[in-house]
Design a protein around this motif. Structure first.
Motif, PDB file in Angstrom:
ATOM      1  N   ARG A 165       0.832  -1.212   0.000  1.00 55.08           N
ATOM      2  CA  ARG A 165       0.000   0.000   0.000  1.00 55.08           C
ATOM      3  C   ARG A 165       0.862   1.255   0.000  1.00 55.08           C
ATOM      4  NH1 ARG A 165      -2.455  -3.735  -0.904  1.00 55.08           N
ATOM      5  NH2 ARG A 165      -4.548  -4.314  -0.319  1.00 55.08           N
ATOM      6  N   HIS A 166       1.973   1.225   0.748  1.00 52.54           N
ATOM      7  CA  HIS A 166       2.898   2.372   0.729  1.00 52.54           C
ATOM      8  C   HIS A 166       3.365   2.638  -0.697  1.00 52.54           C
ATOM      9  CE1 HIS A 166       3.322   3.236   4.938  1.00 52.54           C
ATOM     10  NE2 HIS A 166       3.886   2.088   5.246  1.00 52.54           N
ATOM     11  N   GLY A 167       3.750   1.573  -1.396  1.00 52.29           N
ATOM     12  CA  GLY A 167       4.232   1.716  -2.766  1.00 52.29           C
ATOM     13  C   GLY A 167       3.158   2.222  -3.709  1.00 52.29           C
ATOM     14  N   GLU A 168       1.950   1.677  -3.585  1.00 50.53           N
ATOM     15  CA  GLU A 168       0.846   2.118  -4.445  1.00 50.53           C
ATOM     16  C   GLU A 168       0.524   3.588  -4.198  1.00 50.53           C
ATOM     17  OE1 GLU A 168      -2.260  -0.583  -3.382  1.00 50.53           O
ATOM     18  OE2 GLU A 168      -1.270  -2.297  -4.372  1.00 50.53           O
ATOM     19  N   ASN A 169       0.471   3.987  -2.932  1.00 56.15           N
ATOM     20  CA  ASN A 169       0.182   5.383  -2.605  1.00 56.15           C
ATOM     21  C   ASN A 169       1.292   6.312  -3.079  1.00 56.15           C
ATOM     22  OD1 ASN A 169      -2.224   4.616  -1.419  1.00 56.15           O
ATOM     23  ND2 ASN A 169      -1.370   4.541   0.638  1.00 56.15           N
ATOM     24  N   ALA A 170       2.539   5.877  -2.916  1.00 58.56           N
ATOM     25  CA  ALA A 170       3.666   6.696  -3.366  1.00 58.56           C
ATOM     26  C   ALA A 170       3.618   6.899  -4.877  1.00 58.56           C
ATOM     27  CB  ALA A 170       4.990   6.049  -2.963  1.00 58.56           C
ATOM     28  N   LEU A 171       3.264   5.856  -5.616  1.00 59.89           N
ATOM     29  CA  LEU A 171       3.165   5.976  -7.069  1.00 59.89           C
ATOM     30  C   LEU A 171       2.053   6.941  -7.464  1.00 59.89           C
ATOM     31  CD1 LEU A 171       4.145   5.157  -9.854  1.00 59.89           C
ATOM     32  CD2 LEU A 171       2.624   3.163  -9.724  1.00 59.89           C
ATOM     33  N   GLN A 172       0.922   6.889  -6.776  1.00 56.67           N
ATOM     34  CA  GLN A 172      -0.174   7.812  -7.070  1.00 56.67           C
ATOM     35  C   GLN A 172       0.241   9.253  -6.830  1.00 56.67           C
ATOM     36  OE1 GLN A 172      -3.582   6.588  -4.780  1.00 56.67           O
ATOM     37  NE2 GLN A 172      -4.065   4.890  -6.145  1.00 56.67           N
ATOM     38  N   MET A 206       0.669  12.187  -9.700  1.00 58.25           N
ATOM     39  CA  MET A 206      -0.037  13.452  -9.554  1.00 58.25           C
ATOM     40  C   MET A 206       0.940  14.629  -9.636  1.00 58.25           C
ATOM     41  SD  MET A 206      -0.938  16.107  -7.119  1.00 58.25           S
ATOM     42  CE  MET A 206      -0.238  15.374  -5.693  1.00 58.25           C
ATOM     43  N   LEU A 207       2.076  14.503  -8.954  1.00 52.96           N
ATOM     44  CA  LEU A 207       3.077  15.567  -8.994  1.00 52.96           C
ATOM     45  C   LEU A 207       3.698  15.695 -10.378  1.00 52.96           C
ATOM     46  CD1 LEU A 207       4.866  14.962  -5.582  1.00 52.96           C
ATOM     47  CD2 LEU A 207       3.384  16.890  -6.180  1.00 52.96           C
ATOM     48  N   SER A 264       9.838  18.971 -12.013  1.00 53.13           N
ATOM     49  CA  SER A 264      10.261  17.602 -12.279  1.00 53.13           C
ATOM     50  C   SER A 264       9.992  16.729 -11.056  1.00 53.13           C
ATOM     51  CB  SER A 264      11.742  17.537 -12.658  1.00 53.13           C
ATOM     52  OG  SER A 264      12.534  18.082 -11.629  1.00 53.13           O
ATOM     53  N   THR A 265       9.777  15.457 -11.320  1.00 56.09           N
ATOM     54  CA  THR A 265       9.500  14.483 -10.262  1.00 56.09           C
ATOM     55  C   THR A 265      10.459  13.313 -10.433  1.00 56.09           C
ATOM     56  OG1 THR A 265       7.164  15.083 -10.366  1.00 56.09           O
ATOM     57  CG2 THR A 265       7.701  13.074  -9.203  1.00 56.09           C
ATOM     58  N   LEU A 294       7.950   5.841 -11.776  1.00 56.83           N
ATOM     59  CA  LEU A 294       7.464   6.562 -12.947  1.00 56.83           C
ATOM     60  C   LEU A 294       8.153   6.046 -14.204  1.00 56.83           C
ATOM     61  CD1 LEU A 294       7.382  10.231 -11.594  1.00 56.83           C
ATOM     62  CD2 LEU A 294       5.431   8.719 -11.982  1.00 56.83           C
ATOM     63  N   GLU A 295       7.406   5.984 -15.294  1.00 55.52           N
ATOM     64  CA  GLU A 295       7.964   5.451 -16.541  1.00 55.52           C
ATOM     65  C   GLU A 295       9.145   6.265 -17.058  1.00 55.52           C
ATOM     66  OE1 GLU A 295       4.883   4.886 -19.414  1.00 55.52           O
ATOM     67  OE2 GLU A 295       3.703   3.644 -18.064  1.00 55.52           O
ATOM     68  N   ASN A 296       9.162   7.567 -16.763  1.00 54.66           N
ATOM     69  CA  ASN A 296      10.234   8.420 -17.277  1.00 54.66           C
ATOM     70  C   ASN A 296      11.476   8.443 -16.381  1.00 54.66           C
ATOM     71  OD1 ASN A 296       9.257   9.910 -15.154  1.00 54.66           O
ATOM     72  ND2 ASN A 296       8.717  11.716 -16.345  1.00 54.66           N
ATOM     73  N   HIS A 297      11.480   7.673 -15.301  1.00 55.69           N
ATOM     74  CA  HIS A 297      12.645   7.635 -14.416  1.00 55.69           C
ATOM     75  C   HIS A 297      13.682   6.674 -14.984  1.00 55.69           C
ATOM     76  CE1 HIS A 297      15.122   6.944 -10.853  1.00 55.69           C
ATOM     77  NE2 HIS A 297      14.651   8.093 -10.412  1.00 55.69           N
ATOM     78  N   PRO A 298      14.977   7.045 -14.982  1.00 59.72           N
ATOM     79  CA  PRO A 298      16.012   6.182 -15.573  1.00 59.72           C
ATOM     80  C   PRO A 298      16.171   4.822 -14.885  1.00 59.72           C
ATOM     81  CG  PRO A 298      17.008   8.081 -14.472  1.00 59.72           C
ATOM     82  CD  PRO A 298      15.531   8.304 -14.478  1.00 59.72           C
ATOM     83  N   ASP A 299      15.778   4.702 -13.636  1.00 64.00           N
ATOM     84  CA  ASP A 299      15.904   3.433 -12.918  1.00 64.00           C
ATOM     85  C   ASP A 299      14.621   2.605 -12.942  1.00 64.00           C
ATOM     86  OD1 ASP A 299      18.531   3.937 -12.226  1.00 64.00           O
ATOM     87  OD2 ASP A 299      17.997   4.882 -10.334  1.00 64.00           O
ATOM     88  N   ASN A 300      13.661   2.993 -13.744  1.00 64.86           N
ATOM     89  CA  ASN A 300      12.404   2.256 -13.805  1.00 64.86           C
ATOM     90  C   ASN A 300      12.659   0.856 -14.329  1.00 64.86           C
ATOM     91  OD1 ASN A 300       9.867   1.258 -15.289  1.00 64.86           O
ATOM     92  ND2 ASN A 300       9.095   2.931 -14.036  1.00 64.86           N
TER      93      ASN A 300
END
Length: 117
Positions: free
Chosen positions: A61-68, A72-73, A81-82, A87-93
């Protein structure tokens, strides 16, 4: 390390842990625990064990909430920038639902053979 927040999870105990690779240090800590009666009482031990049983769900749940929040940000016009690995645009995704440390930790409910212990 604090066991109160993440391992307990229900705000009904006060606990901590000490870990080390040094057998001498662990032996010394065990002596101190016996001298000052630092180990948890049976009720607190039960409550901590109860909290550990729900740890995997709470961390999911922590992970799901953090992703939401990150999404949003990322979409907010006032945020330049976030940086969040989910996030899909993060280099470590990782390109999926994988956690960066997925191979290091298992919940005990990941596969039938894990559930046996």
């Amino acid at each position: 390390q604090s066991c109160t927040k993440y391992l307990g999870g229900h705000s009904d105990i006060l606990a901590g842990s000490v870990s080390s690779k040094s057998p001498e240090f662990c032996h010394g800590i065990a002596k101190v625990q016996k001298l000052i009666t630092a180990p948890l009482n049976p009720m607190d031990s039960y409550l901590l064990m109860r909290g550990i049983r729900t740890l995997d769900v709470r961390m999911q749940r922590h992970g799901e909430n953090a992703l939401q929040v990150a999404k949003m940000l990322d979409e907010h016009p006032l945020v330049a920038s976030t940086f969040y690995p989910g996030l899909e645009n993060h280099p470590d995704n990782t390109g999926g639902d994988e956690c960066l440390v997925a191979q290091a930790f298992r919940s005990g409910r990941d596969s039938p053979e894990d559930a046996s212990f």
